[in-house]
Design a protein around this motif. Structure first.
Motif, PDB file in Angstrom:
ATOM      1  N   MET A  67     167.240  23.393  -2.608  1.00  0.00           N
ATOM      2  CA  MET A  67     168.451  23.735  -3.354  1.00  0.00           C
ATOM      3  C   MET A  67     168.181  23.870  -4.834  1.00  0.00           C
ATOM      4  SD  MET A  67     171.041  21.156  -1.328  1.00  0.00           S
ATOM      5  CE  MET A  67     172.470  21.586  -2.325  1.00  0.00           C
ATOM      6  N   GLN A  68     167.126  23.185  -5.342  1.00  0.00           N
ATOM      7  CA  GLN A  68     166.720  23.256  -6.756  1.00  0.00           C
ATOM      8  C   GLN A  68     167.893  22.978  -7.704  1.00  0.00           C
ATOM      9  OE1 GLN A  68     164.494  26.784  -7.693  1.00  0.00           O
ATOM     10  NE2 GLN A  68     162.862  26.304  -6.269  1.00  0.00           N
ATOM     11  N   GLN A  69     168.683  21.981  -7.345  1.00  0.00           N
ATOM     12  CA  GLN A  69     169.811  21.592  -8.187  1.00  0.00           C
ATOM     13  C   GLN A  69     169.605  20.213  -8.799  1.00  0.00           C
ATOM     14  OE1 GLN A  69     173.287  21.930  -5.695  1.00  0.00           O
ATOM     15  NE2 GLN A  69     173.240  24.175  -5.676  1.00  0.00           N
ATOM     16  N   GLY A  70     168.360  19.770  -8.806  1.00  0.00           N
ATOM     17  CA  GLY A  70     168.052  18.464  -9.365  1.00  0.00           C
ATOM     18  C   GLY A  70     167.834  17.434  -8.274  1.00  0.00           C
ATOM     19  N   TYR A  71     166.784  16.651  -8.421  1.00  0.00           N
ATOM     20  CA  TYR A  71     166.471  15.607  -7.447  1.00  0.00           C
ATOM     21  C   TYR A  71     165.564  14.597  -8.114  1.00  0.00           C
ATOM     22  CZ  TYR A  71     162.438  18.709  -7.079  1.00  0.00           C
ATOM     23  OH  TYR A  71     161.364  19.498  -7.376  1.00  0.00           O
ATOM     24  N   GLY A  72     165.332  13.498  -7.445  1.00  0.00           N
ATOM     25  CA  GLY A  72     164.510  12.446  -8.020  1.00  0.00           C
ATOM     26  C   GLY A  72     163.428  12.002  -7.057  1.00  0.00           C
ATOM     27  N   GLN A  73     162.919  10.811  -7.277  1.00  0.00           N
ATOM     28  CA  GLN A  73     161.795  10.318  -6.494  1.00  0.00           C
ATOM     29  C   GLN A  73     162.149  10.107  -5.026  1.00  0.00           C
ATOM     30  OE1 GLN A  73     160.900   6.814  -8.829  1.00  0.00           O
ATOM     31  NE2 GLN A  73     159.351   7.884 -10.041  1.00  0.00           N
ATOM     32  N   GLU A  74     163.443  10.041  -4.736  1.00  0.00           N
ATOM     33  CA  GLU A  74     163.832   9.804  -3.345  1.00  0.00           C
ATOM     34  C   GLU A  74     163.431  10.947  -2.413  1.00  0.00           C
ATOM     35  OE1 GLU A  74     167.202  11.819  -5.468  1.00  0.00           O
ATOM     36  OE2 GLU A  74     165.993  10.020  -5.847  1.00  0.00           O
ATOM     37  N   CYS A  75     163.102  12.118  -2.972  1.00  0.00           N
ATOM     38  CA  CYS A  75     162.685  13.230  -2.093  1.00  0.00           C
ATOM     39  C   CYS A  75     161.385  12.901  -1.372  1.00  0.00           C
ATOM     40  CB  CYS A  75     162.553  14.522  -2.895  1.00  0.00           C
ATOM     41  SG  CYS A  75     161.164  14.560  -4.059  1.00  0.00           S
ATOM     42  N   ASP A  76     160.531  12.060  -1.953  1.00  0.00           N
ATOM     43  CA  ASP A  76     159.284  11.671  -1.287  1.00  0.00           C
ATOM     44  C   ASP A  76     159.543  10.804  -0.058  1.00  0.00           C
ATOM     45  OD1 ASP A  76     157.673  13.059  -3.053  1.00  0.00           O
ATOM     46  OD2 ASP A  76     157.293  11.330  -4.350  1.00  0.00           O
ATOM     47  N   TRP A  77     160.638  10.045  -0.076  1.00  0.00           N
ATOM     48  CA  TRP A  77     160.938   9.180   1.074  1.00  0.00           C
ATOM     49  C   TRP A  77     161.413  10.010   2.260  1.00  0.00           C
ATOM     50  CZ3 TRP A  77     158.239   5.359   0.125  1.00  0.00           C
ATOM     51  CH2 TRP A  77     158.237   4.687  -1.098  1.00  0.00           C
ATOM     52  N   TRP A  78     162.095  11.126   2.020  1.00  0.00           N
ATOM     53  CA  TRP A  78     162.438  12.041   3.114  1.00  0.00           C
ATOM     54  C   TRP A  78     161.156  12.505   3.812  1.00  0.00           C
ATOM     55  CZ3 TRP A  78     166.869  14.997   4.937  1.00  0.00           C
ATOM     56  CH2 TRP A  78     166.524  16.084   5.741  1.00  0.00           C
ATOM     57  N   GLY A  81     165.240   3.554  -0.302  1.00  0.00           N
ATOM     58  CA  GLY A  81     164.261   3.726  -1.368  1.00  0.00           C
ATOM     59  C   GLY A  81     164.833   4.323  -2.628  1.00  0.00           C
ATOM     60  N   ARG A  82     166.085   4.794  -2.579  1.00  0.00           N
ATOM     61  CA  ARG A  82     166.665   5.442  -3.767  1.00  0.00           C
ATOM     62  C   ARG A  82     166.863   4.449  -4.910  1.00  0.00           C
ATOM     63  NH1 ARG A  82     170.365   3.861  -0.373  1.00  0.00           N
ATOM     64  NH2 ARG A  82     172.397   3.072  -1.030  1.00  0.00           N
ATOM     65  N   ASN A  83     167.121   3.190  -4.578  1.00  0.00           N
ATOM     66  CA  ASN A  83     167.325   2.166  -5.602  1.00  0.00           C
ATOM     67  C   ASN A  83     166.071   1.336  -5.836  1.00  0.00           C
ATOM     68  OD1 ASN A  83     170.147   2.775  -5.935  1.00  0.00           O
ATOM     69  ND2 ASN A  83     170.526   1.734  -3.989  1.00  0.00           N
ATOM     70  N   SER A  84     165.367   1.037  -4.757  1.00  0.00           N
ATOM     71  CA  SER A  84     164.167   0.203  -4.844  1.00  0.00           C
ATOM     72  C   SER A  84     163.360   0.362  -3.566  1.00  0.00           C
ATOM     73  CB  SER A  84     164.544  -1.267  -5.047  1.00  0.00           C
ATOM     74  OG  SER A  84     163.432  -2.116  -4.829  1.00  0.00           O
ATOM     75  N   VAL A  85     162.046   0.249  -3.704  1.00  0.00           N
ATOM     76  CA  VAL A  85     161.186   0.339  -2.521  1.00  0.00           C
ATOM     77  C   VAL A  85     161.438  -0.828  -1.576  1.00  0.00           C
ATOM     78  CG1 VAL A  85     159.266  -0.985  -3.495  1.00  0.00           C
ATOM     79  CG2 VAL A  85     158.808   0.803  -1.802  1.00  0.00           C
ATOM     80  N   MET A  86     162.030  -1.904  -2.079  1.00  0.00           N
ATOM     81  CA  MET A  86     162.328  -3.058  -1.227  1.00  0.00           C
ATOM     82  C   MET A  86     163.325  -2.702  -0.130  1.00  0.00           C
ATOM     83  SD  MET A  86     160.379  -5.448  -2.001  1.00  0.00           S
ATOM     84  CE  MET A  86     161.152  -6.603  -0.862  1.00  0.00           C
ATOM     85  N   GLU A  87     164.128  -1.670  -0.351  1.00  0.00           N
ATOM     86  CA  GLU A  87     165.050  -1.234   0.697  1.00  0.00           C
ATOM     87  C   GLU A  87     164.280  -0.786   1.941  1.00  0.00           C
ATOM     88  OE1 GLU A  87     168.679   0.504  -2.147  1.00  0.00           O
ATOM     89  OE2 GLU A  87     167.262   1.883  -1.178  1.00  0.00           O
TER      90      GLU A  87
END
Length: 492
Positions: free
Chosen positions: A328-339, A402-408
């Motif tokens: 979508m290229q509308q902005g994303y963060g590190q959480e895309c790696d967890w997908w 993982g969006r908030n912390s890897v501990m999730e």
């Protein structure tokens, strides 16, 4: 002389001096302006690098002094260690001044081929150490607008001290190629392992996914998003543990990782701004014809495996593991790696990625409407904990684990019993059986026999245009201090 007259003369002299040192470039040809701008850029980088290296030397000395203060031993012994560090620093300064080139390495075997170059098993002539050498064609980097990507990859590898990331020892360049000299991981990659075994047990999957969690966490701690987590980029070392590689699509929120700055640089506008956008991934629509996707039906598994191998060599690569927000290229963060990790876990347990299809458009539409297509086959046994974790990773970014912390992720019931602090010291479920330090049995080299041992160099004439384009690679050269102190002879 009257005071008033002297003041007038001083004013006139000042005005004359201003005229004498007028900084206007009016009347200069563009070639001269480009050359002066390039010289300024190179000088600024040179002195910035010198300052950075001086700071690093000072930090190494301080770290050793602090360590010696807490250790028992005589002053003479401590002074010897400080003197040894000084000697290594002197050697490293000489090494930095030494120009490395292709002639310093001998090819043992070609072990990989990508869209922009090859990977070779090489031996350094003076030390005999074994490395993996990745070559990238500069012309392709310009043509495919990969300048920001190749710089991001070099920066991640140079900055990383993580045991979960393949280690870079040297990087250098010549007029036609970029070279990355990295540690050789003889166990191959997770893709080859999946092709060999079809699926993993839950215990084996848990081990590799847990190590991937720690590896991705380290990348995120460095301030990078990998954006291309897939089995091809998960390498296996000699003890069976994983390391991440291929950071060509990684993003580090740094101006050197913004593709627009290189366009300004080549056109003579060196001082570009820092545009922290999330672009850089080749869109599906623009690169769709270069992708050859896989089949999900089990009766076509052999064809799927064959296509999967060829896909690793394609220009665009596989979109099977890419999160929908990247498309979508509308902005994303590190959480895309967890997908991506969730898609890999699904493949480990089921035998194919969750959204693979017979053509790229169908894969794209499956990913974009993942709620309708995330299906767990009934004939494959998957524990409730495993399915719950996959669904917690393959979901919308707002609720993704993982969006908030890897501990999730680490605290999920699926990982119950995992010793996170010592997992890299535990025995791997699959340890490569190696006959020598140059054993390449875990690499699919049968299709690479026709690839020449050395990168193909063509007739090349240095022009003003090529010099300007080469500004994009200023600062690419790197030498790691630890390369002097590595004790093994194989760099494995």
């Amino acid at each position: 002389m009257p005071y008033g007259t002297g003041g007038m003369m001083a004013t006139a002299a000042s005005a004359s001096a201003e005229n004498l040192f007028d900084r206007s470039t009016e009347g200069f040809p563009k070639s001269a302006i480009d050359q002066s701008t390039a010289a300024k850029y190179r000088l600024e980088h040179h002195y910035s690098l010198q300052l950075e290296q001086a700071i690093e030397r000072n930090e190494r000395r301080i770290d050793l002094e602090n360590k010696l203060e807490t250790e028992p031993g005589s002053e003479e012994r401590k002074n010897r260690q400080l003197a040894a560090l000084g000697s290594k620093e002197s050697q490293f300064l000489r090494l930095r001044r030494t120009r490395l080139g292709l002639d310093d390495f001998v090819t043992v075997k070609v072990i990989g081929k990508g869209a922009f170059g090859e990977v070779r098993l090489v031996q350094k002539q003076d030390s005999g150490k074994i490395y993996a050498m990745k070559t990238l064609r500069k012309a392709d980097m310009h043509k495919k607008d990969q300048l920001a990507h190749v710089r991001a990859e070099r920066d991640v590898l140079a900055e990383s001290e993580s045991p979960w990331v393949v280690q870079l020892y040297y990087s250098f360049q010549d007029p036609q190629y970029l070279y990355l000299i990295m540690e050789f991981l003889p166990g191959g990659d997770l893709m080859t392992m999946l092709i060999t075994y079809d699926t993993f047990s839950e215990d084996v999957t848990r081990f590799y996914i847990a190590e991937c969690v720690l590896a991705i966490e380290d990348i995120h701690k460095m301030g990078f998003i990998h954006r291309d987590i897939k089995p091809d980029n998960i390498l296996i070392d000699r003890s069976g543990h994983i390391k991440l590689s291929d950071f060509g699509l990684s993003y580090g929120f740094h101006k050197n990782h913004d593709s627009q700055i290189y366009q300004r640089l080549i056109s003579g506008q060196v001082n570009g701004g820092n545009n922290n956008n999330y672009n850089g991934v080749t869109s599906l629509e623009s690169g769709v014809d270069a992708i050859s996707l896989t089949f999900s039906s089990k009766d076509k598994l052999a064809t799927w495996k064959k296509n999967r191998r060829a896909l690793a060599y394609s220009t665009v690569g596989t979109p099977d593991y890419i999160a929908p927000e990247i498309f979508m290229q509308q902005g994303y963060g590190q959480e895309c790696d967890w997908w991506s990790l969730g898609a890999i876990m699904f493949e480990c347990l089921v035998g194919y990625p969750p959204f693979c299809a017979e053509n790229p458009h169908e894969t794209y539409h499956k990913i974009m409407s993942w709620q309708e297509h995330l299906y767990f086959p009934e004939d494959v046994h998957i524990s409730l904990e495993a399915e719950d974790l996959i669904r917690g990773l393959i979901c919308v970014p707002e609720t993704r684990l993982g969006r908030n912390s890897v501990m999730e992720i680490m605290s999920h019931p699926y990982f119950r019993g995992v010793d996170w602090a010592a997992i890299r010291q535990t025995d791997s479920p699959m340890v490569p059986e190696l006959s020598s330090i140059t054993d390449t049995r875990y690499f699919p080299t049968e299709d690479l026999e026709k690839v020449p041992d050395q990168p193909e160099h063509y007739d090349y004439t240095v022009t003003d245009d090529s010099k300007q384009k080469d500004l994009a690679f200023v600062g690419y050269t790197f030498k790691r201090f630890e390369s002097l102190t590595k004790r093994t002879g194989s760099a494995l």
